[in-house]
Motif scaffolding. Structure first.
Motif, PDB file in Angstrom:
ATOM      1  N   THR A 180      64.664 -55.981  75.833  1.00  0.00           N
ATOM      2  CA  THR A 180      63.342 -55.399  76.054  1.00  0.00           C
ATOM      3  C   THR A 180      62.737 -55.912  77.355  1.00  0.00           C
ATOM      4  O   THR A 180      62.153 -55.143  78.129  1.00  0.00           O
ATOM      5  CB  THR A 180      62.408 -55.730  74.876  1.00  0.00           C
ATOM      6  N   ILE A 181      62.898 -57.195  77.611  1.00  0.00           N
ATOM      7  CA  ILE A 181      62.388 -57.761  78.864  1.00  0.00           C
ATOM      8  C   ILE A 181      63.065 -57.089  80.056  1.00  0.00           C
ATOM      9  O   ILE A 181      62.413 -56.749  81.050  1.00  0.00           O
ATOM     10  CB  ILE A 181      62.613 -59.288  78.912  1.00  0.00           C
ATOM     11  N   ASP A 182      64.367 -56.860  79.957  1.00  0.00           N
ATOM     12  CA  ASP A 182      65.085 -56.213  81.056  1.00  0.00           C
ATOM     13  C   ASP A 182      64.646 -54.761  81.236  1.00  0.00           C
ATOM     14  O   ASP A 182      64.658 -54.240  82.361  1.00  0.00           O
ATOM     15  CB  ASP A 182      66.598 -56.282  80.811  1.00  0.00           C
ATOM     16  N   ALA A 183      64.245 -54.102  80.149  1.00  0.00           N
ATOM     17  CA  ALA A 183      63.725 -52.737  80.273  1.00  0.00           C
ATOM     18  C   ALA A 183      62.417 -52.740  81.050  1.00  0.00           C
ATOM     19  O   ALA A 183      62.167 -51.850  81.876  1.00  0.00           O
ATOM     20  CB  ALA A 183      63.528 -52.124  78.889  1.00  0.00           C
ATOM     21  N   CYS A 233      53.180 -51.560  88.549  1.00  0.00           N
ATOM     22  CA  CYS A 233      52.429 -52.089  87.420  1.00  0.00           C
ATOM     23  C   CYS A 233      53.076 -51.653  86.110  1.00  0.00           C
ATOM     24  O   CYS A 233      53.566 -50.526  85.990  1.00  0.00           O
ATOM     25  CB  CYS A 233      50.980 -51.587  87.477  1.00  0.00           C
ATOM     26  N   VAL A 234      53.091 -52.559  85.128  1.00  0.00           N
ATOM     27  CA  VAL A 234      53.594 -52.232  83.796  1.00  0.00           C
ATOM     28  C   VAL A 234      52.532 -52.623  82.771  1.00  0.00           C
ATOM     29  O   VAL A 234      51.790 -53.582  82.958  1.00  0.00           O
ATOM     30  CB  VAL A 234      54.929 -52.933  83.478  1.00  0.00           C
ATOM     31  N   ARG A 235      52.475 -51.870  81.681  1.00  0.00           N
ATOM     32  CA  ARG A 235      51.479 -52.087  80.649  1.00  0.00           C
ATOM     33  C   ARG A 235      52.112 -52.764  79.438  1.00  0.00           C
ATOM     34  O   ARG A 235      53.209 -52.388  79.000  1.00  0.00           O
ATOM     35  CB  ARG A 235      50.858 -50.756  80.219  1.00  0.00           C
ATOM     36  N   PHE A 236      51.414 -53.762  78.903  1.00  0.00           N
ATOM     37  CA  PHE A 236      51.844 -54.455  77.692  1.00  0.00           C
ATOM     38  C   PHE A 236      50.850 -54.119  76.576  1.00  0.00           C
ATOM     39  O   PHE A 236      49.684 -54.514  76.639  1.00  0.00           O
ATOM     40  CB  PHE A 236      51.864 -55.969  77.892  1.00  0.00           C
ATOM     41  N   CYS A 246      59.374 -52.090  86.182  1.00  0.00           N
ATOM     42  CA  CYS A 246      58.607 -52.723  87.248  1.00  0.00           C
ATOM     43  C   CYS A 246      59.243 -52.466  88.612  1.00  0.00           C
ATOM     44  O   CYS A 246      58.547 -52.475  89.633  1.00  0.00           O
ATOM     45  CB  CYS A 246      58.492 -54.223  86.986  1.00  0.00           C
ATOM     46  N   ALA A 247      60.538 -52.242  88.651  1.00  0.00           N
ATOM     47  CA  ALA A 247      61.206 -51.918  89.908  1.00  0.00           C
ATOM     48  C   ALA A 247      60.837 -50.517  90.387  1.00  0.00           C
ATOM     49  O   ALA A 247      60.887 -50.221  91.583  1.00  0.00           O
ATOM     50  CB  ALA A 247      62.720 -52.032  89.744  1.00  0.00           C
TER      51      ALA A 247
END
Length: 225
Positions: A20-23, A33-36, A28-29
């Motif tokens: 999941t972290i790698d996804a 910005c990514v949402r948690f 992010c690449a």
């Protein structure tokens, strides 16, 4: 969107699986910005929100007009409750969270997180300006929504350094949700004007190289804000 990255809890940050972290790293690449979602456990989120609702805020005007392009510097309201802010900082300065942020953003090793709680209220002239936050020490930033009521406007906008292309433009209105975004000389960001309605209250700032959290607590002389 990948599954939740993990959750900040009373007993520390509980990270999701490596897959999941790698996804999130892949996302992010592609996006700055990514949402948690549900980044903070409900018990802790509600406790913080209730305490912040009862706490004092004071007006804040950002300094260094040259940095802001000669325009009037941003202004807002900032939490004026050191003990409460210390509780938030204690929990977010978690090495487990640092390793996740490093993995997702590809940033250098994180020493500590230094943050504030600030608020935009419509009609009070609260405003932001395009800026990069880069100073040689800041690595990434996070914005955690601690307002119970969804607000209108107050969108995080990220553009290339020339401001010709907006790369991200979203509001984080989920109670307890967070946005993690990369910092770079090639990017600038701002928060758009808040529209009439509920205020926008967030816990935000930077993951930085130094000092370490332990050094900071000992009073290491490093400019943080």
């Amino acid at each position: 969107m990948p599954a939740d990255v993990g959750q900040l809890t009373r007993s520390g940050f509980r990270a999701a699986s490596p897959d999941t972290i790698d996804a999130f790293r892949t996302e992010c690449a592609r996006s700055p910005c990514v949402r948690f979602q549900q980044f903070v456990e409900p018990w802790l989120r509600d406790r913080w929100s209730d305490a912040i609702a009862a706490a004092p805020f004071r007006p804040r005007i950002h300094k260094n007009a040259e940095y802001w392009g000669g325009a009037p510097p941003p202004n807002d309201l900032v939490l004026d409750a050191p003990d409460l802010l210390g509780q938030l900082l204690f929990l977010i300065n978690d090495p487990a969270l640092f390793r996740v942020v490093e993995r997702i953003t590809g940033c250098d090793p994180i020493g500590c997180f230094h943050g504030i709680v600030y608020r935009f209220v419509a009609g009070l002239g609260h405003a932001d300006r395009w800026h990069s936050d880069m100073d040689g020490n800041r690595l990434a930033a996070i914005s955690l929504n601690l307002g119970r009521e969804p607000f209108a406007g107050g969108r995080l906008q990220i553009a290339d350094a020339s401001l010709e292309h907006v790369l991200f433009d979203e509001a984080n209105t989920g109670f307890g949700d967070a946005m993690l975004f990369r910092l770079s000389d090639e990017l600038k960001h701002r928060v758009s004007e808040l529209e009439p309605g509920p205020p926008r209250t967030v816990f935000t700032c930077w993951f930085i190289r130094r000092p370490s959290y332990a050094e900071w607590l000992r009073g290491t002389d490093v400019k943080l804000l």
